[in-house]
Design a protein around this motif. Structure first.
Motif, PDB file in Angstrom:
ATOM      1  N   THR A  14      -3.644   8.188  -2.429  1.00  0.00           N
ATOM      2  CA  THR A  14      -3.797   6.762  -2.115  1.00  0.00           C
ATOM      3  C   THR A  14      -4.923   6.490  -1.126  1.00  0.00           C
ATOM      4  N   GLY A  15      -5.357   7.517  -0.414  1.00  0.00           N
ATOM      5  CA  GLY A  15      -6.298   7.332   0.679  1.00  0.00           C
ATOM      6  C   GLY A  15      -5.618   7.276   2.033  1.00  0.00           C
ATOM      7  N   ALA A  16      -4.282   7.388   2.047  1.00  0.00           N
ATOM      8  CA  ALA A  16      -3.541   7.296   3.305  1.00  0.00           C
ATOM      9  C   ALA A  16      -3.613   8.576   4.134  1.00  0.00           C
ATOM     10  N   HIS A  17      -3.820   9.726   3.478  1.00  0.00           N
ATOM     11  CA  HIS A  17      -3.710  10.997   4.191  1.00  0.00           C
ATOM     12  C   HIS A  17      -5.047  11.620   4.559  1.00  0.00           C
ATOM     13  N   GLY A  18      -6.104  11.229   3.871  1.00  0.00           N
ATOM     14  CA  GLY A  18      -7.397  11.810   4.170  1.00  0.00           C
ATOM     15  C   GLY A  18      -7.405  13.312   3.984  1.00  0.00           C
ATOM     16  N   ALA A  19      -7.967  14.017   4.952  1.00  0.00           N
ATOM     17  CA  ALA A  19      -8.099  15.463   4.849  1.00  0.00           C
ATOM     18  C   ALA A  19      -6.918  16.208   5.452  1.00  0.00           C
ATOM     19  N   ASN A  20      -5.982  15.481   6.070  1.00  0.00           N
ATOM     20  CA  ASN A  20      -4.901  16.164   6.780  1.00  0.00           C
ATOM     21  C   ASN A  20      -3.767  15.176   7.035  1.00  0.00           C
ATOM     22  N   ARG A  21      -2.705  15.255   6.252  1.00  0.00           N
ATOM     23  CA  ARG A  21      -1.602  14.299   6.344  1.00  0.00           C
ATOM     24  C   ARG A  21      -0.939  14.334   7.718  1.00  0.00           C
ATOM     25  N   LEU A  22      -0.706  13.154   8.260  1.00  0.00           N
ATOM     26  CA  LEU A  22       0.055  13.029   9.502  1.00  0.00           C
ATOM     27  C   LEU A  22       1.531  13.292   9.213  1.00  0.00           C
ATOM     28  N   ALA A  23       2.172  14.034  10.099  1.00  0.00           N
ATOM     29  CA  ALA A  23       3.563  14.410   9.911  1.00  0.00           C
ATOM     30  C   ALA A  23       4.447  13.201   9.596  1.00  0.00           C
ATOM     31  N   SER A  24       5.335  13.388   8.608  1.00  0.00           N
ATOM     32  CA  SER A  24       6.351  12.407   8.206  1.00  0.00           C
ATOM     33  C   SER A  24       5.785  11.115   7.624  1.00  0.00           C
ATOM     34  N   ASN A  25       4.515  11.140   7.199  1.00  0.00           N
ATOM     35  CA  ASN A  25       3.960  10.002   6.475  1.00  0.00           C
ATOM     36  C   ASN A  25       4.183  10.104   4.971  1.00  0.00           C
ATOM     37  N   SER A  26       4.578  11.267   4.476  1.00  0.00           N
ATOM     38  CA  SER A  26       4.676  11.432   3.017  1.00  0.00           C
ATOM     39  C   SER A  26       5.860  10.678   2.432  1.00  0.00           C
ATOM     40  N   LEU A  27       7.037  10.789   3.047  1.00  0.00           N
ATOM     41  CA  LEU A  27       8.187  10.033   2.539  1.00  0.00           C
ATOM     42  C   LEU A  27       7.933   8.536   2.675  1.00  0.00           C
ATOM     43  N   LEU A  28       7.273   8.158   3.766  1.00  0.00           N
ATOM     44  CA  LEU A  28       6.940   6.746   3.957  1.00  0.00           C
ATOM     45  C   LEU A  28       6.020   6.262   2.838  1.00  0.00           C
ATOM     46  N   GLU A  29       4.955   7.006   2.585  1.00  0.00           N
ATOM     47  CA  GLU A  29       4.015   6.609   1.523  1.00  0.00           C
ATOM     48  C   GLU A  29       4.731   6.488   0.178  1.00  0.00           C
ATOM     49  N   ALA A  30       5.665   7.395  -0.106  1.00  0.00           N
ATOM     50  CA  ALA A  30       6.380   7.368  -1.387  1.00  0.00           C
ATOM     51  C   ALA A  30       7.162   6.073  -1.569  1.00  0.00           C
ATOM     52  N   VAL A  31       7.868   5.629  -0.524  1.00  0.00           N
ATOM     53  CA  VAL A  31       8.670   4.412  -0.688  1.00  0.00           C
ATOM     54  C   VAL A  31       7.804   3.161  -0.643  1.00  0.00           C
ATOM     55  N   VAL A  32       6.755   3.176   0.169  1.00  0.00           N
ATOM     56  CA  VAL A  32       5.860   2.019   0.209  1.00  0.00           C
ATOM     57  C   VAL A  32       5.213   1.815  -1.156  1.00  0.00           C
ATOM     58  N   TYR A  33       4.713   2.887  -1.741  1.00  0.00           N
ATOM     59  CA  TYR A  33       4.046   2.755  -3.040  1.00  0.00           C
ATOM     60  C   TYR A  33       5.035   2.563  -4.181  1.00  0.00           C
ATOM     61  N   GLY A  34       6.232   3.123  -4.057  1.00  0.00           N
ATOM     62  CA  GLY A  34       7.252   2.841  -5.068  1.00  0.00           C
ATOM     63  C   GLY A  34       7.543   1.356  -5.155  1.00  0.00           C
ATOM     64  N   ALA A  35       7.669   0.717  -3.982  1.00  0.00           N
ATOM     65  CA  ALA A  35       7.929  -0.722  -3.944  1.00  0.00           C
ATOM     66  C   ALA A  35       6.741  -1.515  -4.474  1.00  0.00           C
ATOM     67  N   ARG A  36       5.527  -1.087  -4.135  1.00  0.00           N
ATOM     68  CA  ARG A  36       4.333  -1.813  -4.569  1.00  0.00           C
ATOM     69  C   ARG A  36       4.123  -1.681  -6.082  1.00  0.00           C
ATOM     70  N   ILE A  37       4.384  -0.505  -6.623  1.00  0.00           N
ATOM     71  CA  ILE A  37       4.266  -0.312  -8.075  1.00  0.00           C
ATOM     72  C   ILE A  37       5.271  -1.187  -8.811  1.00  0.00           C
ATOM     73  N   ALA A  38       6.503  -1.199  -8.318  1.00  0.00           N
ATOM     74  CA  ALA A  38       7.529  -2.034  -8.959  1.00  0.00           C
ATOM     75  C   ALA A  38       7.104  -3.497  -8.954  1.00  0.00           C
ATOM     76  N   GLU A  39       6.614  -3.962  -7.816  1.00  0.00           N
ATOM     77  CA  GLU A  39       6.171  -5.351  -7.717  1.00  0.00           C
ATOM     78  C   GLU A  39       5.017  -5.630  -8.676  1.00  0.00           C
ATOM     79  N   ASP A  40       4.096  -4.686  -8.796  1.00  0.00           N
ATOM     80  CA  ASP A  40       2.940  -4.867  -9.685  1.00  0.00           C
ATOM     81  C   ASP A  40       3.364  -4.925 -11.148  1.00  0.00           C
ATOM     82  N   ILE A  41       4.239  -4.012 -11.551  1.00  0.00           N
ATOM     83  CA  ILE A  41       4.694  -3.999 -12.944  1.00  0.00           C
ATOM     84  C   ILE A  41       5.497  -5.254 -13.260  1.00  0.00           C
ATOM     85  N   LEU A  42       6.386  -5.636 -12.362  1.00  0.00           N
ATOM     86  CA  LEU A  42       7.203  -6.835 -12.593  1.00  0.00           C
ATOM     87  C   LEU A  42       6.334  -8.084 -12.699  1.00  0.00           C
ATOM     88  N   GLY A  43       5.220  -8.094 -11.960  1.00  0.00           N
ATOM     89  CA  GLY A  43       4.385  -9.283 -11.937  1.00  0.00           C
ATOM     90  C   GLY A  43       3.286  -9.313 -12.968  1.00  0.00           C
TER      91      GLY A  43
END
Length: 538
Positions: free
Chosen positions: A375-404
């Motif tokens: 997504t561009g959120a992690h760059g060259a080195n993911r910040l600790a505990s951002n991966s689960l966050l990114e998964a739910v943020v993008y899961g919600a955004r994908i759902a909203e995009d498909i529904l709309g």
């Protein structure tokens, strides 16, 4: 590019939306799409084999007093070594609190203090305590338990267990479904699951490496499938090695969570010397790539590295970190009384399918979220505990995009035909590829090793034939290696001993296609063949 159309086999209507992968990203997306009909494809019974369930850290979110999404985004950008997309970092940090509330509403039992407020912990490269945990190191397991329970109660979600996707189906330049096979079958029985929208949430690539903290089934299949269909892949060279896997014979390697160092555990060598204080100002809480290389150096020089939690955690270990404690016990280690032997292990892939802020890939009809996406959120080195966050943020955004944006499709076919699995498994080829990736495309890299790796990958590719699982595995390895050979600098999780400095000319994300990786591999192989003919090498 490799795609095929189905002739003489089974075609099944998977319905409106097909989600490939039943980890956190896939299940959360499915729940957010409810009541839209969704089919979730799971290679194993849901909850088994998902990297999400193994996550020991937690979810980063600026929810405590005095913390802000802007500070969280700034830490994310700093950790990413100059190539994080700042708009995306701000996006996931700003939406974190709302996604935590979603998970709470689903019954995730995040740790709370005596007043009932969510407690937050500190992890590496965060400027503040902002990680929400469950029982210290059980966040992934607890989140998956809650999501699975919610999914099973949601009538609009159909789960197909025991099937693996191996190729995207393309029609008129659009993704129209996926070809699948029974899990473990290396010779595909022809079955096409058709869908109006396809979401890849198939996980990462840890199984490409000999030492990994990931399920061995995570072998880069998702981004390899997308690349073979022509999708743009972003940042594949950036591989994060967790500094503190518990060293031993277990495959995959158990993890000693980052939260232990956040709680004060220190890294020592066999002489009891704490070595990180002299290497980074944040010592054990420095960026993961720095800590991983430091541990690797100790081991390469003939020593051993240990995580010492005796003073910081001591007698509270079993209660505070039950998962790590149990894994230590299985390996004959008593972390209350002795330091834990550790070594770096492949942990997270920052690269993957290039997607926009709504999770859309470069292929019409295909979205991606979780570790399979970049997504561009992690760059060259993911910040600790951002991966689960990114998964739910993008899961919600994908759902909203498909529904709309995508009209609802027809109902799913009720039954899937029985397919016979042929369970031959070329273990030797798989292990050879994992050895090549670990030896040459690991914590420390150089041009000679990367060139050798690319040559070996091409040779393995020829030996793999048409086996879908191996084709995808080799494709993923080729993309990672080709991009690593091209990037002649060191940045984040990509460290070149022959180019140890960061180069401003490379301060940008990598965007690569499989055609481009194939061209580089051909050049490397052709050069070697010419050298052999001239007698320059044996």
């Amino acid at each position: 590019m490799s795609t095929h159309t189905l002739t003489g086999g089974h075609i099944v209507n998977a319905g409106d939306v097909l989600i490939v992968g039943a980890g956190l990203a896939g299940l959360f997306t499915a729940l957010k799409l409810s009541p839209r009909p969704v089919t979730v494809l799971a290679a194993a019974p849901i909850g088994d084999g998902a990297s999400s369930a193994w996550a020991q850290g937690g979810i980063a979110a600026a929810i405590s007093e005095g913390d802000t999404p802007e500070e969280h985004a700034a830490d994310t950008i700093a950790a990413g070594a100059g190539i994080v997309d700042p708009e995306i970092a701000q996006l996931i940090a700003s939406e974190a609190s709302e996604r935590i509330q979603d998970l709470l509403s689903l019954g995730v039992p995040f740790d709370r203090d005596l007043e009932g407020k969510l407690t937050v912990g500190l992890e590496a490269a965060h400027s503040r305590s902002r990680i929400v945990h469950v029982q210290g190191d059980r966040a992934g397991h607890a989140i998956m338990e809650a999501l699975i329970a919610a999914v099973r109660k949601t009538p609009s979600i159909r789960i197909l267990e025991g099937f693996s996707a191996y190729e995207l189906a393309m029609e008129e330049g659009k993704v129209a479904g996926v070809f699948v096979q029974p899990t473990g079958d290396l010779e595909p029985s022809p079955l096409l699951l058709r869908a109006r929208s396809v979401v890849l949430a198939s996980g990462g690539a840890g199984g490409l490496y000999k030492v990994t903290t990931n399920p061995l089934s995570s072998r880069g299949d998702g981004f390899a499938m997308a690349a073979r269909a022509g999708a743009v892949i972003a940042d594949p060279e950036f591989v994060q090695f967790h500094p503190t896997a518990i060293a031993g014979p277990q495959d995959p390697a158990p993890l000693a969570t980052e939260a232990l160092r956040g709680a004060g555990a220190t890294l020592i060598d066999e002489n009891g010397t704490r070595f990180m204080k002299a290497i980074h100002k944040d010592a054990e809480l420095g960026p993961r790539d720095v800590v991983a290389r430091s541990i690797a150096r100790v081991i390469a020089e003939g020593g051993n590295a240990y995580l010492d939690a005796r003073d910081a955690v001591g007698a509270d270990f079993e209660q505070a970190f039950p998962t790590v404690f149990k894994n230590c016990q299985r390996m004959g280690i008593d972390p209350v009384r002795e330091p834990i032997p550790v070594a770096p292990a492949m942990h997270y892939h920052m690269g993957g399918i290039a997607v926009d802020r709504d999770g859309r890939s470069s292929l019409p009809g295909l979205w991606a979220c979780g570790e399979v996406a970049s997504t561009g959120a992690h760059g060259a080195n993911r910040l600790a505990s951002n991966s689960l966050l990114e998964a739910v943020v993008y899961g919600a955004r994908i759902a909203e995009d498909i529904l709309g944006s995508v009209e609802a499709g027809p109902a799913a076919t009720a039954a899937i035909p029985a397919l016979r699995a042929r369970r031959t498994h070329p273990v030797s080829i798989v292990q050879e590829l994992r050895d090549v990736m670990t030896r040459h495309v690991g914590v420390v890299r150089n041009a000679k090793g990367l060139t050798e790796a690319l040559q070996q990958i091409v040779r393995i590719e020829r030996a793999a034939g048409s086996s879908p699982a191996l084709v995808n595995m080799v494709t993923a390895a080729k993309l990672i290696t080709a991009a690593a050979l091209q990037r002649e600098e060191s940045r984040g999780g990509h460290f070149r001993i022959d180019h140890p400095q960061t180069d401003a000319a490379w301060k940008h994300r990598t965007l690569i296609t499989l055609d481009e990786a194939d061209a580089l591999a051909r050049d490397v192989v052709t050069t070697k063949e010419h050298q052999i003919k001239r007698g320059h090498i044996q």
